[in-house]
Design an enzyme around this catalytic site. Structure first.
Site, PDB file in Angstrom:
ATOM      1  N   ARG A 130      79.177 -15.149  -3.198  1.00 16.88           N
ATOM      2  CA  ARG A 130      79.471 -16.423  -4.084  1.00 16.88           C
ATOM      3  C   ARG A 130      78.696 -17.676  -3.941  1.00 16.88           C
ATOM      4  O   ARG A 130      78.358 -18.171  -4.647  1.00 16.88           O
ATOM      5  CB  ARG A 130      80.894 -16.941  -3.910  1.00 16.88           C
ATOM      6  CG  ARG A 130      81.209 -18.129  -4.366  1.00 16.88           C
ATOM      7  CD  ARG A 130      82.614 -18.505  -4.545  1.00 16.88           C
ATOM      8  NE  ARG A 130      83.601 -18.559  -3.548  1.00 16.88           N
ATOM      9  CZ  ARG A 130      83.475 -19.010  -2.529  1.00 16.88           C
ATOM     10  NH1 ARG A 130      82.535 -20.339  -2.332  1.00 16.88           N
ATOM     11  NH2 ARG A 130      84.317 -19.053  -1.417  1.00 16.88           N
ATOM     12  N   TYR A 168      77.332 -23.921 -30.077  1.00 17.11           N
ATOM     13  CA  TYR A 168      78.407 -22.955 -30.083  1.00 17.11           C
ATOM     14  C   TYR A 168      79.774 -23.411 -29.826  1.00 17.11           C
ATOM     15  O   TYR A 168      80.062 -24.341 -29.352  1.00 17.11           O
ATOM     16  CB  TYR A 168      78.014 -21.832 -28.892  1.00 17.11           C
ATOM     17  CG  TYR A 168      79.142 -20.786 -28.526  1.00 17.11           C
ATOM     18  CD1 TYR A 168      79.922 -19.939 -29.342  1.00 17.11           C
ATOM     19  CD2 TYR A 168      79.891 -20.942 -27.277  1.00 17.11           C
ATOM     20  CE1 TYR A 168      80.901 -19.171 -29.026  1.00 17.11           C
ATOM     21  CE2 TYR A 168      80.970 -20.104 -26.999  1.00 17.11           C
ATOM     22  CZ  TYR A 168      81.364 -19.138 -27.763  1.00 17.11           C
ATOM     23  OH  TYR A 168      82.360 -18.617 -27.533  1.00 17.11           O
ATOM     24  N   ASP A 193      69.633 -24.858 -24.551  1.00 22.27           N
ATOM     25  CA  ASP A 193      70.094 -23.639 -24.755  1.00 22.27           C
ATOM     26  C   ASP A 193      69.380 -22.714 -25.667  1.00 22.27           C
ATOM     27  O   ASP A 193      69.297 -22.950 -26.858  1.00 22.27           O
ATOM     28  CB  ASP A 193      71.535 -23.832 -25.300  1.00 22.27           C
ATOM     29  CG  ASP A 193      72.435 -22.285 -25.308  1.00 22.27           C
ATOM     30  OD1 ASP A 193      71.680 -21.366 -25.452  1.00 22.27           O
ATOM     31  OD2 ASP A 193      73.772 -22.519 -25.490  1.00 22.27           O
ATOM     32  N   LYS A 233      74.087 -12.153 -24.542  1.00 17.59           N
ATOM     33  CA  LYS A 233      73.287 -11.846 -25.751  1.00 17.59           C
ATOM     34  C   LYS A 233      72.007 -11.191 -25.584  1.00 17.59           C
ATOM     35  O   LYS A 233      71.906 -10.133 -24.974  1.00 17.59           O
ATOM     36  CB  LYS A 233      73.128 -13.251 -26.501  1.00 17.59           C
ATOM     37  CG  LYS A 233      74.428 -14.150 -26.499  1.00 17.59           C
ATOM     38  CD  LYS A 233      75.242 -13.426 -27.320  1.00 17.59           C
ATOM     39  CE  LYS A 233      76.615 -14.651 -27.383  1.00 17.59           C
ATOM     40  NZ  LYS A 233      77.397 -15.018 -26.128  1.00 17.59           N
TER      41      LYS A 233
HETATM   42  N1  LCS Z   1      75.317 -20.642 -26.024  1.00 19.25           N
HETATM   43  C1  LCS Z   1      75.223 -19.930 -27.077  1.00 19.25           C
HETATM   44  C2  LCS Z   1      74.259 -20.204 -28.290  1.00 19.25           C
HETATM   45  C3  LCS Z   1      76.155 -18.795 -27.508  1.00 19.25           C
HETATM   46  O1  LCS Z   1      76.043 -18.530 -28.831  1.00 19.25           O
HETATM   47  C4  LCS Z   1      77.111 -18.655 -26.610  1.00 19.25           C
HETATM   48  C5  LCS Z   1      78.308 -17.519 -26.896  1.00 19.25           C
HETATM   49  C6  LCS Z   1      77.140 -19.477 -25.249  1.00 19.25           C
HETATM   50  C7  LCS Z   1      76.420 -20.364 -25.080  1.00 19.25           C
HETATM   51  C8  LCS Z   1      78.281 -19.024 -24.406  1.00 19.25           C
HETATM   52  O2  LCS Z   1      78.014 -17.663 -23.730  1.00 19.25           O
HETATM   53  P1  LCS Z   1      79.273 -16.774 -23.314  1.00 19.25           P
HETATM   54  O3  LCS Z   1      80.039 -17.670 -22.207  1.00 19.25           O
HETATM   55  O4  LCS Z   1      79.928 -16.087 -24.389  1.00 19.25           O
HETATM   56  O5  LCS Z   1      78.305 -15.571 -22.564  1.00 19.25           O
HETATM   57  N2  LCS Z   1      78.331 -17.134 -28.396  1.00 19.25           N
HETATM   58  C9  LCS Z   1      79.203 -16.101 -28.958  1.00 19.25           C
HETATM   59  C10 LCS Z   1      79.156 -16.370 -30.319  1.00 19.25           C
HETATM   60  O6  LCS Z   1      78.583 -16.698 -31.156  1.00 19.25           O
HETATM   61  N3  LCS Z   1      80.126 -15.249 -30.459  1.00 19.25           N
HETATM   62  O7  LCS Z   1      81.006 -15.459 -29.311  1.00 19.25           O
HETATM   63  C11 LCS Z   1      80.203 -15.547 -28.184  1.00 19.25           C
END
Ligand code: LCS
Length: 393
Positions: A57, A112, A184, A209
């Site tokens: 951790r 998001y 981001d 992603k």
């Molecule tokens: N930033 C962006 C631009 C994202 O599209 C997402 C998740 C996150 C941060 C957060 O990431 P995660 O915690 O899911 O790894 N976007 C999603 C979407 O458009 N559909 O499902 C998740």
């Protein structure tokens, strides 16, 4: 050796034969704890007087994590990085490290849905002031920067409207005050956009992603200066926002083909965008690679490619959109993005359902908006699937 190019860095950066065995491929250090040579060494590591692993951790987590952050730092052009259990964990870790009660956060208005909810609900509950600003309007950004603005958060291209803002101009504005600029970069990836070179203090990703790339993991990463990452330590070490070793390994594996995948994602997305834009049943298309994109000039200035994401609206609105999504045979009806397979979703009722309707509409996340994450299949097959579904409308 001269500085390696991006694709070579994807394959090689951070990689070294495993020091304990000579293993060519980075092993998964599936361990929660590390043995000290002596009680004195344990004490020195806890005191920060000696580098080395302690407990999974605690930064630097494990040797598997170390390879991942070194690779990501090389790709983004930063000094070092920190991995997290998800993109949201990365954003949470950065926000909790930078912001105190009474501080102000300026964020892009289109982000998001999870990011919106974290900022609008959780951070405000902690006494942090949050403004969601149309960051394509530089005057509005300037007007909303306050004395207590400590963090400027940009998502560009933005999820799901594909809005693009001028990273260099906004980072310069943030730098005039006391604010730290975070970008981001999930949609563009370091293949097509390098926020640190444009003046950002740190860049972050949902590794879920394109970094992982295969829709089989959750992860996040932040890259910045050594000092920036060191300042994340108290929050990272105590909150357990840590990525798991197996996920770190999957990210390393994914990154080795990032350059190949992104090239194909982008080529396919441009073809799909052109197909949709020419289709009589499609009302509008937003893709950074189309001259019709409202911020096409900024795109050309700050991106070296256009990525694999696009959104569009269908004549006939959400009902027609739902019918289209239900009629697809190859494309998967699923949230998330950046996978090798093509994914289609409806943000207003899915990823951004937690954003109040009036906020959504103001930010152009309209009910007719359909989001497509174009995969790396053959483009003709993706287009044929969309074509047959459009024929059924
Ligand atoms: N930033 C962006 C631009 C994202 O599209 C997402 C998740 C996150 C941060 C957060 O990431 P995660 O915690 O899911 O790894 N976007 C999603 C979407 O458009 N559909 O499902 C998740």
């Amino acid at each position: 050796m001269k500085k390696m190019k991006f694709g070579t860095l994807c394959v090689h950066a951070g990689e070294r034969p495993d020091p304990s065995s000579g293993a060519h491929t980075t092993p998964i250090y599936q361990t929660s704890t590390f043995v000290f040579d002596s009680a004195e060494q344990g004490a020195a590591r806890f005191a920060g007087e000696e580098d080395g692993y302690i407990y999974a951790r605690l930064i630097p987590n494990t040797p598997t994590h170390a390879v991942l952050v070194e690779k990501m730092a090389a790709l983004e052009g930063g000094e070092t990085g920190q991995s997290f259990s998800s993109g949201m964990a990365a954003i949470t870790g950065v926000a909790l490290s930078l912001l105190n009660k009474g501080d102000h956060l300026l964020s892009t208005d289109v982000v998001y849905g999870g990011t919106y909810e974290l900022f609008a609900s959780v951070l405000t509950r902690l006494g942090i002031e949050v403004s969601f600003v149309d960051t394509t309007d530089l005057e509005k950004v300037q007007r909303n920067l306050k004395k207590n603005t400590r963090m400027v958060f940009l998502e560009t291209p933005a999820n799901p409207t594909m809005k693009v803002c001028d990273i260099a101009a906004i980072c310069a504005m943030a730098g005039q005050g006391d604010a730290v600029a975070i970008v981001d970069n999930t949609f563009a990836t370091p293949m097509f956009q390098k926020p640190l070179q444009l003046g950002a203090d740190a860049v972050l990703h949902s590794c879920t992603k394109y970094i992982g790339g295969h829709a089989d993991l959750l992860g996040g990463v932040v890259v910045g200066s050594r000092e920036f990452i060191k300042n994340l330590m108290p929050v990272v070490n105590t909150t357990g926002l840590t990525m798991a070793p197996h996920e770190a390994w999957l990210c390393i594996r994914g990154l080795k083909t990032l350059h190949l995948r992104m090239e194909r994602h982008a080529n396919n997305a441009l073809e799909v965008a052109r197909f949709l834009e020419a289709h009589r049943k499609i009302a509008w298309v937003r893709y950074p690679g189309l001259p019709s994109h409202p911020q096409y000039e900024i795109v050309r200035k700050q991106m070296t490619g256009f990525g694999g994401m696009l959104s569009f609206g269908i004549a006939g609105g959400i009902e027609a959109g739902r019918k289209l999504m239900n009629s697809l045979e190859l494309c998967s009806l699923a949230v998330s993005l950046g996978a090798v397979d093509t994914l289609i979703s409806h943000p207003a009722s899915m990823t951004h359902a937690g954003v109040p309707k009036e906020v959504r509409i103001k930010a152009s996340i309209t009910d007719d908006l359909v989001r497509l994450s174009v995969g790396i299949e053959e483009s003709e097959d993706i287009i044929a699937d969309l074509d047959q579904a459009l024929d059924r409308l």
